[in-house]
Design a protein around this motif. Structure first.
Motif, mmCIF file in Angstrom:
data_model
loop_
_atom_site.group_PDB
_atom_site.id
_atom_site.type_symbol
_atom_site.label_atom_id
_atom_site.label_comp_id
_atom_site.label_asym_id
_atom_site.label_seq_id
_atom_site.Cartn_x
_atom_site.Cartn_y
_atom_site.Cartn_z
ATOM 1 N N ARG A 48 -2.211 -19.320 2.067
ATOM 2 C CA ARG A 48 -3.126 -18.340 2.658
ATOM 3 C C ARG A 48 -2.981 -18.307 4.179
ATOM 4 N NH1 ARG A 48 -8.241 -17.631 4.659
ATOM 5 N NH2 ARG A 48 -9.335 -15.750 3.940
ATOM 6 N N GLU A 49 -2.826 -19.479 4.796
ATOM 7 C CA GLU A 49 -2.644 -19.526 6.251
ATOM 8 C C GLU A 49 -1.346 -18.838 6.667
ATOM 9 O OE1 GLU A 49 -3.098 -23.633 7.402
ATOM 10 O OE2 GLU A 49 -5.284 -23.565 7.144
ATOM 11 N N LYS A 50 -0.289 -18.978 5.862
ATOM 12 C CA LYS A 50 0.971 -18.287 6.164
ATOM 13 C C LYS A 50 0.760 -16.780 6.125
ATOM 14 C CE LYS A 50 4.095 -21.866 4.365
ATOM 15 N NZ LYS A 50 5.073 -22.185 3.295
ATOM 16 N N ALA A 51 0.090 -16.294 5.069
ATOM 17 C CA ALA A 51 -0.169 -14.859 4.955
ATOM 18 C C ALA A 51 -1.040 -14.376 6.113
ATOM 19 C CB ALA A 51 -0.816 -14.543 3.611
ATOM 20 N N GLY A 52 -2.065 -15.148 6.458
ATOM 21 C CA GLY A 52 -2.945 -14.774 7.564
ATOM 22 C C GLY A 52 -2.223 -14.734 8.896
ATOM 23 N N ALA A 53 -1.368 -15.716 9.138
ATOM 24 C CA ALA A 53 -0.583 -15.736 10.379
ATOM 25 C C ALA A 53 0.352 -14.535 10.436
ATOM 26 C CB ALA A 53 0.210 -17.043 10.482
ATOM 27 N N GLY A 54 0.916 -14.176 9.291
ATOM 28 C CA GLY A 54 1.771 -12.991 9.244
ATOM 29 C C GLY A 54 0.999 -11.715 9.503
ATOM 30 N N LEU A 55 -0.204 -11.625 8.928
ATOM 31 C CA LEU A 55 -1.016 -10.418 9.117
ATOM 32 C C LEU A 55 -1.340 -10.206 10.593
ATOM 33 C CD1 LEU A 55 -2.413 -8.028 7.748
ATOM 34 C CD2 LEU A 55 -4.455 -9.462 7.522
ATOM 35 N N LEU A 56 -1.565 -11.288 11.325
ATOM 36 C CA LEU A 56 -1.827 -11.164 12.756
ATOM 37 C C LEU A 56 -0.662 -10.503 13.499
ATOM 38 C CD1 LEU A 56 -3.571 -14.577 13.535
ATOM 39 C CD2 LEU A 56 -4.642 -12.306 13.384
ATOM 40 N N GLN A 57 0.551 -10.658 12.978
ATOM 41 C CA GLN A 57 1.735 -10.061 13.615
ATOM 42 C C GLN A 57 1.859 -8.565 13.329
ATOM 43 O OE1 GLN A 57 5.399 -12.166 12.751
ATOM 44 N NE2 GLN A 57 4.398 -14.157 12.921
ATOM 45 N N VAL A 58 1.265 -8.100 12.216
ATOM 46 C CA VAL A 58 1.453 -6.696 11.816
ATOM 47 C C VAL A 58 0.122 -5.960 11.639
ATOM 48 C CG1 VAL A 58 3.709 -7.102 10.747
ATOM 49 C CG2 VAL A 58 1.627 -7.335 9.363
ATOM 50 N N VAL A 59 -0.920 -6.495 12.247
ATOM 51 C CA VAL A 59 -2.256 -5.923 12.068
ATOM 52 C C VAL A 59 -2.310 -4.445 12.466
ATOM 53 C CG1 VAL A 59 -3.212 -6.613 14.314
ATOM 54 C CG2 VAL A 59 -4.705 -6.468 12.307
ATOM 55 N N ALA A 60 -1.447 -4.013 13.378
ATOM 56 C CA ALA A 60 -1.440 -2.614 13.817
ATOM 57 C C ALA A 60 -0.660 -1.694 12.875
ATOM 58 C CB ALA A 60 -0.869 -2.518 15.230
ATOM 59 N N VAL A 61 -0.001 -2.252 11.870
ATOM 60 C CA VAL A 61 0.789 -1.446 10.931
ATOM 61 C C VAL A 61 -0.133 -0.967 9.810
ATOM 62 C CG1 VAL A 61 2.737 -1.434 9.324
ATOM 63 C CG2 VAL A 61 2.887 -2.755 11.454
#
Length: 188
Positions: A48-61
């Motif tokens: 879940r932390e991996k997915a969350g960290a990834g989401l922070l990178q693409v939150v504007a998409v």
């Protein structure tokens, strides 16, 4: 758009195998088990932390979905992560040889407004192995970067005497569970 928050080439290959279009995100998440944290909770938290960290990178998409996964080997409550060196790898394999262990694989999908996950639990029996066999396997280099110091899809497949569960889950991404997760996630 689906993003895979993983450095694992096996996870990439497995998603490609089932025809999923995705892009890769490089994330750094500490994989440290908390004191007293049950193995399945630990694996789920890291995924879940991996997915969350990834989401922070693409939150504007718009419509971005990020998938994070983690897989660990467990024997009698102890988690066997990736070996730090050849001695660590040999020690792990010595302890797994002649025994049955559990492989825990958890996948999380997270978007701006939704999250869901899937769990795969597999039982793997490793045949008895002597020290020469273990040392020869470790010398191939295949043990490194793999939970439990073995790759079921590689030479270590010859040591697996029984598998109950998901072969792809033992590799690092349970395809059946992941497919169902993506269906649920996209329907939700």
């Amino acid at each position: 758009m689906l993003y895979l928050a993983s450095k694992s080439p096996r996870r990439r290959q497995l998603l490609e195998q089932i025809g999923i279009d995705f892009e890769i995100l490089d994330v750094e998440v500490p994989e440290i088990r908390g004191a007293g944290e049950p193995g399945i909770d630990y694996v789920s938290r890291v995924a879940r932390e991996k997915a969350g960290a990834g989401l922070l990178q693409v939150v504007a998409v718009p419509g971005a979905i990020v998938m994070g996964a983690d897989t660990e080997v467990a024997l009698n409550g102890e988690i066997f992560g990736k070996p730090t060196d050849a001695n660590d790898a040999a020690g792990m394999l010595s302890r797994l040889a002649g025994r049955t262990h559990q492989v825990i694989s958890v996948v999380w999908c997270i978007s701006a407004g939704q999250e869901d996950h899937a769990v795969s639990l597999s039982e793997v029996s490793i045949a008895p192995m002597d020290r020469a066999c273990i040392d020869a396997y470790v010398a191939t280099g295949e043990a490194f970067g793999k939970a439990g110091a073995y790759a079921i899809q590689g030479r270590a497949g010859a040591f697996v005497s029984h598998l109950s569960g998901s072969y792809s889950g033992v590799m690092g991404l349970p395809l059946h569970e992941t497919s169902l997760l993506l269906e649920r996630f996209r329907a939700g």
